[in-house]
Design a protein around this motif. Sequence first.
Motif, mmCIF file in Angstrom:
data_model
loop_
_atom_site.group_PDB
_atom_site.id
_atom_site.type_symbol
_atom_site.label_atom_id
_atom_site.label_comp_id
_atom_site.label_asym_id
_atom_site.label_seq_id
_atom_site.Cartn_x
_atom_site.Cartn_y
_atom_site.Cartn_z
ATOM 1 N N ILE A 293 0.843 -1.199 0.000
ATOM 2 C CA ILE A 293 0.000 0.000 0.000
ATOM 3 C C ILE A 293 0.877 1.246 0.000
ATOM 4 C CG2 ILE A 293 -1.643 1.317 1.388
ATOM 5 C CD1 ILE A 293 -2.931 -1.264 2.178
ATOM 6 N N ILE B 288 -0.734 4.977 -1.275
ATOM 7 C CA ILE B 288 -2.048 5.165 -0.682
ATOM 8 C C ILE B 288 -1.831 5.536 0.777
ATOM 9 C CG2 ILE B 288 -4.170 3.954 -0.027
ATOM 10 C CD1 ILE B 288 -3.706 2.227 -2.530
ATOM 11 N N PRO B 289 -2.556 6.520 1.276
ATOM 12 C CA PRO B 289 -2.376 6.895 2.671
ATOM 13 C C PRO B 289 -2.704 5.720 3.576
ATOM 14 C CG PRO B 289 -4.092 8.217 1.616
ATOM 15 C CD PRO B 289 -3.618 7.249 0.628
ATOM 16 N N PRO B 290 -2.234 5.696 4.777
ATOM 17 C CA PRO B 290 -1.515 6.754 5.493
ATOM 18 C C PRO B 290 -0.003 6.610 5.403
ATOM 19 C CG PRO B 290 -2.113 5.030 7.023
ATOM 20 C CD PRO B 290 -2.519 4.560 5.653
ATOM 21 N N PHE C 27 2.458 7.747 0.098
ATOM 22 C CA PHE C 27 1.420 8.655 -0.377
ATOM 23 C C PHE C 27 1.881 10.096 -0.308
ATOM 24 C CE2 PHE C 27 -1.812 11.662 1.024
ATOM 25 C CZ PHE C 27 -2.452 11.811 -0.182
ATOM 26 N N MET D 204 -2.349 4.796 -10.969
ATOM 27 C CA MET D 204 -3.516 3.919 -10.932
ATOM 28 C C MET D 204 -3.149 2.525 -11.415
ATOM 29 S SD MET D 204 -6.096 6.444 -12.802
ATOM 30 C CE MET D 204 -6.149 8.156 -12.340
ATOM 31 N N ILE E 266 -6.791 12.249 2.538
ATOM 32 C CA ILE E 266 -6.182 11.103 3.210
ATOM 33 C C ILE E 266 -7.269 10.206 3.787
ATOM 34 C CG2 ILE E 266 -4.865 10.451 5.244
ATOM 35 C CD1 ILE E 266 -2.925 12.521 4.635
ATOM 36 N N GLU F 184 -9.113 8.229 1.139
ATOM 37 C CA GLU F 184 -8.410 7.029 0.696
ATOM 38 C C GLU F 184 -8.390 5.968 1.791
ATOM 39 O OE1 GLU F 184 -7.562 6.437 -2.217
ATOM 40 O OE2 GLU F 184 -6.148 7.836 -3.100
ATOM 41 N N LEU F 185 -8.219 6.448 3.016
ATOM 42 C CA LEU F 185 -8.154 5.510 4.139
ATOM 43 C C LEU F 185 -9.430 4.695 4.233
ATOM 44 C CD1 LEU F 185 -6.583 7.126 7.293
ATOM 45 C CD2 LEU F 185 -5.747 5.293 5.859
ATOM 46 N N ILE G 207 -9.442 1.447 2.119
ATOM 47 C CA ILE G 207 -8.627 0.268 2.418
ATOM 48 C C ILE G 207 -9.377 -0.763 3.251
ATOM 49 C CG2 ILE G 207 -6.496 -0.506 3.492
ATOM 50 C CD1 ILE G 207 -5.328 2.204 2.693
ATOM 51 N N TYR H 138 -12.077 -2.419 1.276
ATOM 52 C CA TYR H 138 -11.533 -3.347 0.289
ATOM 53 C C TYR H 138 -11.226 -4.688 0.932
ATOM 54 C CZ TYR H 138 -8.242 -5.720 -2.711
ATOM 55 O OH TYR H 138 -7.632 -6.673 -3.462
ATOM 56 N N PHE H 139 -10.600 -4.643 2.083
ATOM 57 C CA PHE H 139 -10.223 -5.910 2.708
ATOM 58 C C PHE H 139 -11.438 -6.645 3.247
ATOM 59 C CE2 PHE H 139 -6.015 -4.024 2.593
ATOM 60 C CZ PHE H 139 -5.333 -5.096 2.071
ATOM 61 N N PHE I 215 -12.917 -8.133 0.244
ATOM 62 C CA PHE I 215 -12.062 -9.122 -0.392
ATOM 63 C C PHE I 215 -11.900 -10.367 0.471
ATOM 64 C CE2 PHE I 215 -7.719 -10.654 -1.392
ATOM 65 C CZ PHE I 215 -8.044 -11.179 -2.628
ATOM 66 N N PHE J 85 -11.865 -1.325 -6.329
ATOM 67 C CA PHE J 85 -10.784 -0.566 -5.714
ATOM 68 C C PHE J 85 -10.129 0.364 -6.723
ATOM 69 C CE2 PHE J 85 -6.578 0.097 -3.939
ATOM 70 C CZ PHE J 85 -6.876 0.316 -2.617
ATOM 71 N N LEU K 167 -10.259 4.324 -7.042
ATOM 72 C CA LEU K 167 -8.974 4.997 -6.904
ATOM 73 C C LEU K 167 -8.696 5.906 -8.096
ATOM 74 C CD1 LEU K 167 -6.957 4.759 -4.615
ATOM 75 C CD2 LEU K 167 -5.515 3.466 -6.151
#
Lengths: 108, 458, 641, 477
Positions: B365, B370-372, B376, B403, D131, D134-135, D138, D141-142, D145, D160, D164
């Motif tokens: 990641i 990608i953050p954190p 990123f 991407m 931030i 995007e956080l 994650i 997604y998991f 998934f 995802f 993104l």
Amino acid sequence: MTNLLQTPEATQNWYLLLSTVLFSIGVIGVLFRRNALIILMCVELMLNAVNLLLVSISAYSGNVDGQVFVFFIMVVAAAEVAVGLALMVSIYRSIGSIDINVLNKLKW
Amino acid sequence: MNTLIYTSVLGFTTMLMEVLNLRKFIVPLAVIGLAVIFGLNLQDWNQPSTHFNDMLGVSNFSVAFSGLALFITMIILVMAGEYYTNDENHISDYVTILIFITAGAMMMMSFNNLVMMFLGIETLSIALYALAGSKRFDTRSNEAGFKYFLMGSFASAILLFGIALVYGSVHSFHLSLISSFISENSTLPPMFITGVILIGFAMLFKVSAAPFHFWAPDVYEGAPALITAFMSTLVKIAGFAALYRLVTIGFNNGTPQTDQMLYVVAILTLLTGNLSALAQDNFKRLMAYSGISHAGYMLLIVLSAKSHVSSTLFYYSAAYAVAGLAAFSVALPVFKSTGSELLSAFNGLGKKNPVMAAGLTMAMIGMAGIPPFAGFFGKFYLFTKAFESGLFYIVLLAVINSMIGVYYYFKVIMAMYGKQPDETQIENPLSYQLVMWVCTALSLIWGIVPSLLTDLLL
Amino acid sequence: MEQTISALSAMIAPALLIPALPLLGFILISLFGKKLGHLSGWIGSLMILGSFVSSLVLFNGIGSEGKLNFDLYEWIKFAGTSLSFGFLVDQLTLVMLLFITGIGFFIHLYSIGYMHDDEGFARFFSYLNLFVFFMLLLVMGNSYLVMFIGWEGVGLCSYLLIGFWHKNPAYNDAAKKAFVMNRIGDLGFLLAMFLLLFYFGGLDFDTVNNAAMSMEKGSGLLILTTLLLFVGASGKSAQLPLYTWLPDAMAGPTPVSALIHAATMVTAGIYMVSRSNILFIQAPPTLDVILWIGIATSVFAAVIGIKQNDIKKILAYSTVSQLGMMFAALGLGAFESGMFHVVTHAFFKALLFLGAGSVIHAMGGEQDIRKMGGLLKFTKITGFTFLIGSLAISGIPPFAGFFSKDEILANAFEGNKVAWILLSLSSMVTAFYMFRLVFLTFFGSFRGTEEQRHHLHESPITITLPLMVLAVLSVIGGFIGLPAVFSDTHTFRSFLNPVFEQGHTLVAEHAHPSHATEWMLMGIATIAAFVSIGFAWTMYMKNKTLPEPDEQLSGFSKVVANKFYVDELYDKLIVNPIKVLSDLFLVLFDKLIIDLIVNLSAILVDVTGRTYRLIQTGNTGFYVFAMVISMVLFLLFQIVL
Amino acid sequence: MLSLELLFIPLFASLLILFAKGKAARALALVFTLIQLLVTGYAYTIFKANGGAAFEFTQAWVKSPVINIHFGVDGISLLMVMLTNLLLPLIVLSGFNRETKRPHIFYALMLFMQFALNGVFLSMDAFVYYIFWELALIPIYFIAFNWGDENRGKVTIKFFIYTLVGSLLMLFGFVFLYLSSPQHSLDWNTLTQFKTCSCNQTWLFWLLFAAFAIKIPIFPFHTWQPDTYKSAPTQGTMLLSGIMLKMGTYSLIKWLLPIVPDGFKEWQAVVITLSVIGIVYASIIAIMQTDLKRLFAYSSIAHVGLIAAGVFSFTQQGLQGSLAQMFAHGINVVGLFFCADIILSRTGTLQISNLGGIRNQNRLFSSLFLIVVLGSVALPLTNGFIGEFLLLYGVFEYNTWLSVFAGLTIILGAVYMLRMFQNVMSGPDSEHISSFPPLHWNEKLVLILIGGLIILTGVFPAPILELTQPAIDNLLK
């Protein structure tokens, strides 16, 4: 005509030309030879072309840095060749050839 | 400058230890030594000086990057102790060579003179040729070392020819003189331009930028995994530090010609790295292409040299390094236990060893930006700076490429969590775990508090 | 208005009690229905009785002059606009309240007997109470928005009650159809509300009426608004072309058909138009539309009614037909007459449905009149009350239907002769099929099975009592609105006067028909009704004709019996295309086009990547070559060009 | 400072749960989500809706590039925070009788998700906002998934990367804004006050909008959504549909509208048309869906299409309605998916054709399900009505004809929802269902709470509307 040839700049240009030609021969050798040893020699030729150029410039400009550098190059080249030859021996041992075309296990 | 000397001394010491039969202490000593040197290195902070008749220049830039180099080597050595458990006879060779490579890298980070740069590059490269081929009975390793050697020496020759041509115009190897030569001449002589471009090519080769990247995937794949880790982190960073130094100090923040060259090369590198990585099934090769794509991003930093981006480069390098090291700290034990270096080796790792899987996930990641994680912020910082320098379209391209990047980084994650595990048990020695935790933690901390790094080189 | 509030503030509590009691009943029964068992029926009925009593109190308190208008709280508030939840009780509301709670109570009572053995007894009463709650909300709301709450709420209850026996898929289909059809109308209502909110400045009746008064008569805005409102009304009140759900709605238990699909809910459209009389009067073209749609519906449904054999379907089509007639009255501007017919229709149609229910009950669930006959001797009360209802609907004096229908016809005669002729025709057809129904069901010989014959019995008192009460109402209900020839004061009209007087000032008062004309009209109507009944008598009593089985139908009668294939037409024209469209959208657009574009970009990148990586041939010679070529190219570009 | 507490409770809980075992994990999750709910409730009580931001927290973060941490809530964000923290306990509770593999990780991710979602809604600096944006991706997604069905691999990576793609474009837009803002700041206040030239807003709009449109999703960016909803575990789908897509709609109001107002107005017509097309399109597709979850997914597209249309109508009522509807839709859609999950857990199938007759066997469930369905077909006195009424009115004010088309959702929504309800719940007993066991206490509780909320907020929507009114006034100024 002769005058022209004897001016420092002109002479230097000849040296430049010579070393460029030598360098190019080296490059072409690297490009078209398949034997690793010969390629190594071609690389050496390229290095020597550089050496020649450096020395000539150094001489014409009166700056010794270039000549000093040549020594460095020679030393480094020696070290390089040492490692290179060692690798070559190792390769030869394992696959019995030093043709670079054979070395294509690693690709894509 | 002292750092460089100490490091070399440390290298000799480790060599001597073998002679003195103190093999067991080589790795601990080297790690401790590097840690001490890391501390000593900090003494030079904010104390710029020049050495050896202005051949080397110590500045915050060089101190910071040297520190990073020392840190990376330290991590690699921690892992080396474990990695070479079956090869104890040669441990001193490896350690010594690694330390000397670090010394070479430090030269590349602090040169003021093209001679010094050349020596740094060669110290680093020649040692690496040997390391890449250091699995003597593995043809792939041999092939990797040999390919690297052939192309590397060819590139060195190009570099030298370029240096010679520049010398022919400037009559000096000194960066500041080259710089003033550029600013004094409104039209630069073709010989000089050719020289600069040839030097540029050689440097781009070292940082594995397309179209000079060809060696990287093959060598990364063939070389021992630890060396791959080392190459993908320290060597790349050293290359970029050198390139950046060259461009900023030597080439007046970039001549139109170098800018043009870098621009084209950056586009090619971004595309090559990301596109080729998509279909890889070998982890090391994947990391190689990922490294190429990161080189593309870092070229953007070099391209925007006018905007004072040394801190961007440093942050990005550090972020990239810790993510890479964390990834390899998981990959190495997996490779060892499964005997495979393919992505399928990671199948079901999420079930077999959730902690390692989590670590690798975080590393991926981070790499994907990608953050954190620090990756990123690095990317954001980079985009901001590049944008500021007016690199609008290439930033857009870089955004699109990141991407694409996500996809192949997530391939690893998907293998770990989506695929069924096989029977093999993964042994995860303490040192790898330690490295994983340290690197992940650093990635996270730097990601959350970027000022720790970004404020250093302002 | 403030004054009226203070004067009538004592009325607020009973006014609130009216909807609150059924709601309470709903909550109680739905929470404790299982434990209460059959008690829940009584609780439900009591709640409605309570509402009825409250309504009486209100009736007493407000009388023919007062008007209670108050806001409970602000419901939706945005940007300076505040839409309140408030109640308005005026004479129109009172009329509705009284007959909703009154008839509602009797139908509840009836249901106790009717649903006695049903496993969903408690659930039935909870729905029924909920329905009454929403219906009361509908008529008591002081704004279109509150009306809309009730409007949709009764739709929901209708949905729940039609599909009450939810194990039967056909019933569920009917329920869904009713809801969706209603929703089509509701969209019109909703859009009309937006227009009102935007151009009239609010949704409460006072604001809207005041704004409408000041607008130019017949302006586009008014026409559009009223047309949209009428779309809503025609959905709820089953007018062309949205009527098809009502016959299907007979799938619900019979008390439901009586309460919801005859007496109360379906008249909501008429209530709404009457409530908005000022708006509609200001938009004459809309009134014409309403008139003609009403007439068309009336005739159309009546014709279909001739050929139906299901006792409840016949009544359903007659309801549609009668509703059409009411709309025709509204279209003529005779709002009072429309409302009058609403009330009388509620009496006799509820009676007819409940009677039909009693018959079905007696027949053990049989609804086909071809299998009945001669029931009068088994079920006397049901039979006679049913007869009274039929007489009322056929417009035989002095039953309730006569007066209200006559008023509409008189209005039609004054307003539009063609309309009068058509409505009279429809009225005649109504009389014919109603008596066809009566004769086939209650007279002649029994045509059912032996088993059914043994089963035949009169229903219990909870069923017959409401029948009797409603029969009485059907007889005397018309007297509240005696025509001018009998009485100087039209009680009903003068009671509603406060609601409609403002509207009436907007139209030029047209002369009332002379007494002679009225006598003539009444005469014609009565004779026509008798002729129809006689015709039915000849066919079904004298000649003992039986309706042919479905498969022997042919020609026009087949078309009529199949309801002009309107349902099939809707299936072909609307339902099926939407289904096809749905698959088309999913397969063609979603999967094939849009998703392909998305996936294609991914595939493109992937393929490019797979191809591109092949230049990494593994051959060092090639690598060097590529490097040199790039360098040469670049140098050439730089130096030479 | 309350903002920080709202952030740190779930973060702390997430880390703590990671070390819990088995059932303790979900118990802990419930406890912490409830604590969070209490804190949110407290925040609501002391919040004064005056259009400004409350509970602000500002802290310099990075010197170069200049980035400040800035948290704060206005009415709009508080509403979203409330929705998030209200739904989370319900979502956690809904899993109480389910066997989840590795529950500690599952619930840790869920709480982490809550942290990120709160962050998105609390951020007042675009960088911090990004931030968290995007956080939030994650953990979901998991969750999707690792706990999803057999198709999860392809589906989740598509989801995802698709989302993104949007967010990276948004990042690009933010970078541009950062550089063009005079004081080099991404603070919300700065960005809304300084207006970048409308020539740039044209494309900036699309950069930002792409991210939101994909997340929401607005037609034609929606193709990731039905598959993802289908394949994610139900609790994940609840998170996705209930809260996560609100990130997109929320951002339209909070981050798109005030920052690129000219671009907003320039593209208003296009987007509103797209949204309305999406409403009709998705509704029509939903009619013929054979899978319960996919049906709800398409219905969700239709509903959020209306929300987007309302936002883009750029009217008071459109914006108000969109917020009310976000809140309502969050509750309803969670209820719908929970009902689907209850059915799945008891019958093992979500194929509508295989179901039927559940109403005969479990009356309580069917009543509660019906309430949720009614909420989502926007019956008056349910929460859905308030939103749809205001939204349609907003669209109406923008364009009458569009509102007619958008209004079709009233009809089509009834068609597909009732069709579903009829086929699943009514009718004769299906041979695929042997028995339909009664609801567990937690299922009962969740459904009753959801049903209660649906009616409560439908009857008394004023708190929601009053909360957001001043903020919307500010936006429209």
